[in-house]
Design an enzyme around this catalytic site. Structure first.
Site, short mmCIF file in Angstrom:
data_model
loop_
_atom_site.label_atom_id
_atom_site.label_comp_id
_atom_site.label_asym_id
_atom_site.label_seq_id
_atom_site.Cartn_x
_atom_site.Cartn_y
_atom_site.Cartn_z
N GLY A 27 -0.12 8.94 9.82
CA GLY A 27 -0.17 8.97 8.35
C GLY A 27 0.31 10.27 7.75
O GLY A 27 1.48 10.64 7.87
N LYS A 54 2.22 4.16 18.34
CA LYS A 54 2.44 5.54 17.90
C LYS A 54 2.60 6.46 19.11
O LYS A 54 3.41 7.40 19.08
CB LYS A 54 1.28 6.00 17.01
CG LYS A 54 1.22 5.24 15.68
CD LYS A 54 -0.10 5.43 14.98
CE LYS A 54 -0.15 4.70 13.65
NZ LYS A 54 -1.50 4.60 13.10
N THR A 104 0.84 -1.21 0.00
CA THR A 104 0.00 0.00 0.00
C THR A 104 0.87 1.26 0.00
O THR A 104 0.76 2.11 -0.88
CB THR A 104 -0.92 0.01 1.24
OG1 THR A 104 -1.71 -1.18 1.23
CG2 THR A 104 -1.81 1.22 1.27
N VAL A 105 1.77 1.37 0.99
CA VAL A 105 2.55 2.60 1.13
C VAL A 105 3.63 2.68 0.05
O VAL A 105 3.79 3.72 -0.62
CB VAL A 105 3.17 2.70 2.54
CG1 VAL A 105 3.91 4.03 2.70
CG2 VAL A 105 2.10 2.56 3.62
N GLY A 146 -6.94 -0.10 2.30
CA GLY A 146 -5.50 0.02 2.61
C GLY A 146 -5.23 0.74 3.92
O GLY A 146 -4.11 1.17 4.16
N GLY A 148 -3.79 5.12 4.74
CA GLY A 148 -4.11 5.04 3.32
C GLY A 148 -2.90 5.36 2.46
O GLY A 148 -1.91 5.92 2.94
N ASP A 200 -1.77 -0.55 17.69
CA ASP A 200 -1.19 0.39 16.72
C ASP A 200 -1.17 1.82 17.28
O ASP A 200 -0.15 2.52 17.18
CB ASP A 200 -2.00 0.32 15.41
CG ASP A 200 -1.53 1.31 14.37
OD1 ASP A 200 -0.55 1.02 13.67
OD2 ASP A 200 -2.13 2.41 14.28
P1 NAP Z 1 1.67 -3.96 2.88
O1 NAP Z 1 0.69 -3.42 1.92
O2 NAP Z 1 1.41 -5.27 3.54
O3 NAP Z 1 3.09 -4.01 2.12
C1 NAP Z 1 4.23 -4.60 2.69
C2 NAP Z 1 5.28 -4.75 1.61
O4 NAP Z 1 6.46 -5.30 2.20
C3 NAP Z 1 4.88 -5.72 0.50
O5 NAP Z 1 5.25 -5.20 -0.75
C4 NAP Z 1 5.68 -7.00 0.79
O6 NAP Z 1 6.03 -7.74 -0.35
C5 NAP Z 1 6.93 -6.38 1.42
N1 NAP Z 1 7.62 -7.35 2.27
C6 NAP Z 1 7.16 -7.91 3.41
N2 NAP Z 1 8.08 -8.74 3.92
C7 NAP Z 1 9.14 -8.70 3.08
C8 NAP Z 1 10.40 -9.35 3.05
N3 NAP Z 1 10.77 -10.22 4.00
N4 NAP Z 1 11.24 -9.07 2.02
C9 NAP Z 1 10.90 -8.18 1.06
N5 NAP Z 1 9.71 -7.53 1.04
C10 NAP Z 1 8.85 -7.79 2.04
O7 NAP Z 1 1.93 -2.91 4.05
P2 NAP Z 1 1.71 -1.33 4.03
O8 NAP Z 1 0.30 -1.02 4.39
O9 NAP Z 1 2.28 -0.75 2.80
O10 NAP Z 1 2.57 -0.90 5.32
C11 NAP Z 1 3.97 -0.84 5.27
C12 NAP Z 1 4.48 -0.21 6.56
O11 NAP Z 1 3.95 1.10 6.67
C13 NAP Z 1 4.04 -0.95 7.82
O12 NAP Z 1 5.06 -0.86 8.77
C14 NAP Z 1 2.82 -0.16 8.28
O13 NAP Z 1 2.63 -0.24 9.68
C15 NAP Z 1 3.23 1.24 7.89
N6 NAP Z 1 2.13 2.18 7.66
C16 NAP Z 1 1.07 1.84 6.88
C17 NAP Z 1 0.08 2.76 6.65
C18 NAP Z 1 -1.14 2.44 5.81
O14 NAP Z 1 -2.06 3.27 5.77
N7 NAP Z 1 -1.19 1.30 5.15
C19 NAP Z 1 0.17 4.05 7.21
C20 NAP Z 1 1.29 4.38 7.99
C21 NAP Z 1 2.26 3.44 8.20
P3 NAP Z 1 4.89 -8.42 -1.27
O15 NAP Z 1 4.21 -7.26 -1.95
O16 NAP Z 1 5.63 -9.28 -2.23
O17 NAP Z 1 3.99 -9.16 -0.32
N1 HSE Z 2 -3.27 0.84 10.24
C1 HSE Z 2 -2.94 2.18 10.54
C2 HSE Z 2 -4.20 2.97 10.86
C3 HSE Z 2 -2.22 2.80 9.38
O1 HSE Z 2 -5.30 2.48 10.60
O2 HSE Z 2 -4.09 4.06 11.40
C4 HSE Z 2 -1.63 4.15 9.70
O3 HSE Z 2 -0.55 4.02 10.58
#
Ligand code: NAP
Ligand code: HSE
Length: 434
Positions: free
Chosen positions: A134, A205, A13-14, A187, A302, A201
């Site tokens: 975010g 934070k 997603t990110v 996402g 998101g 979570d």
């Molecule tokens: P996600 O959609 O699950 O994406 C994770 C990515 O990491 C995927 O591309 C995955 O590969 C890759 N990955 C996981 N393990 C791996 C490994 N061992 N080697 C290489 N690549 C690996 O997660 P996300 O939502 O983008 O979140 C990423 C981070 O940002 C997390 O720490 C989350 O807490 C943080 N975050 C997320 C949001 C949000 O709104 N989503 C907001 C703020 C912070 P594949 O694609 O091949 O599975």
């Molecule tokens: N899963 C987290 C949330 C993403 O819903 O706030 C942002 O850190």
């Protein structure tokens, strides 16, 4: 102009949002960064997964070592979740001489002190704007714009998924499960959404903000954390009837020289600004001794809102601002730290819901336990119970608001209350904001 070559770990997603902006807005980013940013390698787990963004040929890899071992890559953008192997990956990126940008709050909450110290020793920097709230630039504001203040309190909605669920349930009366599924599709949720809805979570934070605002390293076990996962539509309706909105609040404040911390679903008066925060938005109220109250709000989860924060860090790294900020962070051990207030001493008013049998003496048993534990009742609401169905007696919700009491008294009472045979399920508790 020599480009800044970056390697990104994670293209979910990110990571997808970061690539979209870097590739789609290259000219704007180059102007702001003072040089081109080249996305040289992107590491993922599964090379065969369908992706909705095309990367230039040769960029995608399933070997993190292609980034760690590439001497041309100066900056790594670490966007995989969890702590294992994320901690090892981060340590090896730093040891390989790279600065790191990350959104991973679970990692920083658990291993931040170690990673920051390791980076400092090696003369490297870590930037982590996207790890809290975010798209809201809260790290930059707490670390830089408000640096002249002693922050005295933080009161915040820090989990977009929970706020989205609470908003949609209250507005559309949709079921908890349906809204959670939608938050995952959009996402907002973590790979393991239990972390969103059980308060973890938001607590992670809060740990990061506490480190920055109060120079104090705390762990999750040092403060109470409850999520929204045991709430029902009845709770949101009762809160509404009483003039409140339910929000998952994370609070850190100085109280009698100690640091009071908690995360809990909280009844917030309808007219207050935090009550108006809707959907996946987050909001943070920061109070400083010089500035007074300041408010920050925006999308807390998101793809593009989070990518916005990651891009800010990448640009800050390119121009050298992030390195200066990292150098001046007051880390644990480098200044005065605050003692954390013992959990049992935390004071609040509470909302309680009991799913009770509608029989003689049930209310008396509940109020007796509260009274014996020194908890005073402010109000009681019980509507007439539904008719007996198929010979089965449905439980009736009983709502009680307490006067101010301590977490310790409340926990002792709850242990007794949850042993009552007349209750269908454990008592549900929320704090009441004052
Ligand atoms: P996600 O959609 O699950 O994406 C994770 C990515 O990491 C995927 O591309 C995955 O590969 C890759 N990955 C996981 N393990 C791996 C490994 N061992 N080697 C290489 N690549 C690996 O997660 P996300 O939502 O983008 O979140 C990423 C981070 O940002 C997390 O720490 C989350 O807490 C943080 N975050 C997320 C949001 C949000 O709104 N989503 C907001 C703020 C912070 P594949 O694609 O091949 O599975
Ligand atoms: N899963 C987290 C949330 C993403 O819903 O706030 C942002 O850190």
């Amino acid at each position: 102009m020599k480009p800044l070559k970056i390697g990104m770990i994670g293209f979910g997603t990110v990571g997808g949002g970061v690539a979209k902006i870097l590739l789609g807005e290259a000219e704007r980013i180059t102007r702001r960064a003072g040089r081109p940013i080249e996305l040289r390698r992107v590491a993922v787990r599964d090379l065969n997964k369908a992706r909705d963004i095309d990367l230039p040929p040769g960029v995608l890899t399933d070997r993190i070592a292609d980034i760690v071992d590439d001497p041309e890559i100066e900056l790594a953008v670490q966007l995989m979740g969890g702590t294992d192997p994320a901690r090892e990956v981060m340590l090896s990126l730093l040891s390989a001489g790279k600065d790191v940008v990350t959104a991973n709050k679970a990692l920083l909450c658990e291993h931040g002190a170690e990673l920051f110290a390791h980076a400092r020793e090696l003369g490297r920097s870590i930037a982590f704007e996207a790890s809290v709230a975010g798209g809201i630039p809260i790290i930059a504001n707490v670390c830089c714009a408000l640096a002249g203040n002693q922050i005295t309190s933080l009161s915040a909605i820090l989990n977009g998924t929970s706020n989205f669920i609470l908003t949609e349930m209250a507005d559309k009366e949709e079921s908890y499960g349906d809204v959670l599924r939608r938050a995952q599709e959009l996402g907002y949720a973590e790979a393991d959404p239990a972390m969103d809805v059980d308060g973890t979570d938001a607590a992670q934070k809060l740990v990061i903000l506490t480190l920055l605002a109060f120079g104090t390293a705390v762990s999750l076990s040092q403060f109470p954390c409850t999520g929204i996962d045991s709430l029902e539509l009845d709770d949101l309706k009762c809160a509404d009837e009483l003039g409140y909105v339910v929000k998952l609040l994370a609070v850190a404040r100085l109280h009698d020289g100690k640091l009071e911390l908690h995360v809990s679903p909280t009844l917030v008066r309808k007219h207050l600004p935090l009550a108006d925060v809707q959907g996946a938005f987050n909001a943070v109220k920061v109070t400083g001794d010089a500035v007074g109250e300041t408010w920050f709000s925006g999308q807390g989860a998101g793809q593009l809102p989070t990518a916005s924060a990651v891009l800010a860090d990448i640009i800050d790294m390119a121009v050298g601002r992030a390195q200066l900020t990292f150098k001046t962070l007051v880390l644990p051990g480098e200044g005065a730290e605050y003692e954390v207030q013992p959990i049992d001493d935390i004071v609040s008013k509470f909302y309680l819901r009991f799913n009770a049998l509608d029989r003689p003496h049930v209310l008396a048993d509940i109020t007796d336990i509260l009274g014996r534990n020194g908890i005073s009742i402010a109000s009681v609401v019980q509507h007439e119970s539904p008719e007996v169905q198929n010979g089965k007696e449905p439980p009736v919700p009983v709502f009680i608001m307490t006067h101010r009491t301590t977490e310790g008294k409340m926990r002792a009472a709850e242990a007794e209350l949850n042993r009552l045979d007349s209750l269908h399920s454990p008592c549900v508790r929320m704090s009441v904001a004052e």
